[in-house]
Design a protein around this motif. Structure first.
Motif, short mmCIF file in Angstrom:
data_model
loop_
_atom_site.label_atom_id
_atom_site.label_comp_id
_atom_site.label_asym_id
_atom_site.label_seq_id
_atom_site.Cartn_x
_atom_site.Cartn_y
_atom_site.Cartn_z
N GLU A 135 0.67 -1.29 0.20
CA GLU A 135 -0.12 0.15 -0.12
C GLU A 135 0.89 1.18 -0.03
OE1 GLU A 135 -3.92 1.71 2.39
OE2 GLU A 135 -2.94 -0.10 2.86
N THR A 136 1.80 1.29 0.73
CA THR A 136 2.60 2.54 1.12
C THR A 136 3.96 2.41 0.30
OG1 THR A 136 3.75 1.74 2.92
CG2 THR A 136 1.70 2.78 3.23
N GLY A 137 4.37 1.15 -0.36
CA GLY A 137 5.69 1.23 -0.66
C GLY A 137 7.06 1.18 0.32
N LYS A 138 6.56 1.57 1.40
CA LYS A 138 7.78 1.52 2.41
C LYS A 138 8.37 0.40 2.45
CE LYS A 138 8.81 2.77 7.15
NZ LYS A 138 8.47 3.17 8.49
N ILE A 139 9.66 0.41 2.55
CA ILE A 139 10.68 -0.75 2.73
C ILE A 139 10.31 -1.56 3.99
CG2 ILE A 139 12.96 -1.91 2.43
CD1 ILE A 139 13.68 0.12 0.38
N ILE A 140 10.19 -2.64 4.01
CA ILE A 140 9.88 -3.65 5.24
C ILE A 140 11.21 -4.45 5.55
CG2 ILE A 140 8.59 -5.57 6.16
CD1 ILE A 140 6.31 -5.00 4.23
N GLU A 141 11.79 -4.89 4.24
CA GLU A 141 13.00 -5.70 4.68
C GLU A 141 13.79 -5.64 3.38
OE1 GLU A 141 14.57 -10.12 6.05
OE2 GLU A 141 12.40 -9.76 5.65
N ILE A 142 15.12 -5.59 3.60
CA ILE A 142 16.30 -5.27 2.40
C ILE A 142 17.06 -6.87 2.95
CG2 ILE A 142 18.12 -4.62 1.54
CD1 ILE A 142 17.34 -1.92 2.43
N ARG A 143 16.95 -7.70 1.71
CA ARG A 143 17.32 -8.96 1.74
C ARG A 143 18.87 -9.19 0.83
NH1 ARG A 143 11.75 -12.19 1.37
NH2 ARG A 143 11.15 -11.62 3.52
N GLN A 144 19.75 -9.73 1.19
CA GLN A 144 20.85 -10.36 0.45
C GLN A 144 20.45 -11.58 0.16
OE1 GLN A 144 23.35 -7.75 -0.12
NE2 GLN A 144 22.35 -6.71 1.48
N THR A 145 20.95 -11.71 -1.34
CA THR A 145 20.43 -13.28 -1.80
C THR A 145 21.45 -14.34 -1.42
OG1 THR A 145 21.92 -12.78 -3.64
CG2 THR A 145 19.81 -12.29 -4.32
N LYS A 146 22.53 -14.01 -0.71
CA LYS A 146 23.30 -15.10 -0.11
C LYS A 146 22.60 -15.60 1.27
CE LYS A 146 25.97 -11.60 2.46
NZ LYS A 146 27.20 -11.26 2.81
N ASN A 147 21.85 -14.80 1.76
CA ASN A 147 20.74 -15.18 2.97
C ASN A 147 19.38 -15.58 2.66
OD1 ASN A 147 23.12 -14.47 4.47
ND2 ASN A 147 22.44 -12.26 4.66
N LYS A 148 18.99 -15.00 1.63
CA LYS A 148 17.52 -15.28 1.09
C LYS A 148 17.43 -14.97 -0.33
CE LYS A 148 13.00 -15.61 2.43
NZ LYS A 148 12.41 -16.46 3.36
N GLU A 149 17.33 -16.36 -0.69
CA GLU A 149 17.51 -16.30 -2.49
C GLU A 149 16.06 -16.25 -3.10
OE1 GLU A 149 18.71 -15.63 -5.41
OE2 GLU A 149 20.40 -16.76 -4.57
N PHE A 150 16.08 -15.55 -4.09
CA PHE A 150 14.98 -15.52 -4.93
C PHE A 150 14.81 -16.19 -6.38
CE2 PHE A 150 16.73 -11.71 -6.56
CZ PHE A 150 16.42 -11.49 -7.85
#
Length: 156
Positions: free
Chosen positions: A68-83
């Motif tokens: 809704e707001t576009g406010k970042i909830i979490e920044i993730r590094q792919t080495k820790n959490k892959e997509f």
């Protein structure tokens, strides 16, 4: 709900906390996790040499933001959490392989579709995959083929 364009600008402005490093942020995508929908973007970093060669590394950072707001909830590094299951051992071709429509009008139309999808999720808790596919098709039409995979990998 703020507009998708404004949400995207907010994400771009806050993703690296003002650090000046050559990078690119993907267009916003709808991402699903634990039964909820979010906006998400990925970030890839590059050097002058990468741009000259037209080859860049795969994304190594991504962010999840409030739909809704576009406010970042979490920044993730792919080495820790892959997509994505894409290789880190190769570089990906980002040379333009077509004539792209990068006009303001084109992106306004695409973001209007994204906003319609977001509005339906926010107000009815329903996701319209056909409408979202239309948005995603418009966005990836302006992305070199090898890099399109990351849009599909991160999207719902």
């Amino acid at each position: 709900m703020i507009s998708g364009i404004l949400a995207y600008r907010n994400i771009q402005n806050s993703i690296l906390n003002g650090v000046k490093i050559p990078h690119s942020t993907s267009q916003p995508l709808i991402f699903g996790e634990n039964g909820k929908y979010y906006l998400a973007v990925f970030v890839f970093f590059f050097s002058r040499e990468d741009i000259e060669k037209g080859l860049v590394e795969r994304p190594t950072m991504w962010a999840v933001a409030d739909i809704e707001t576009g406010k970042i909830i979490e920044i993730r590094q792919t080495k820790n959490k892959e997509f994505s299951d894409a290789s880190y051992k190769i570089k990906y071709n980002v040379r333009a392989d077509a004539q792209y429509d990068t006009s303001k009008k084109y992106y306004e139309k695409a973001f209007a579709i994204l906003d319609s999808c977001r509005n339906e999720i926010i107000n009815t808790d329903r996701f319209n995959p056909e409408e979202y596919k239309h948005y995603l098709d418009m966005i990836v039409a302006n992305i070199p083929k090898e890099y399109q995979r990351f849009y599909f990998d991160l999207s719902v």
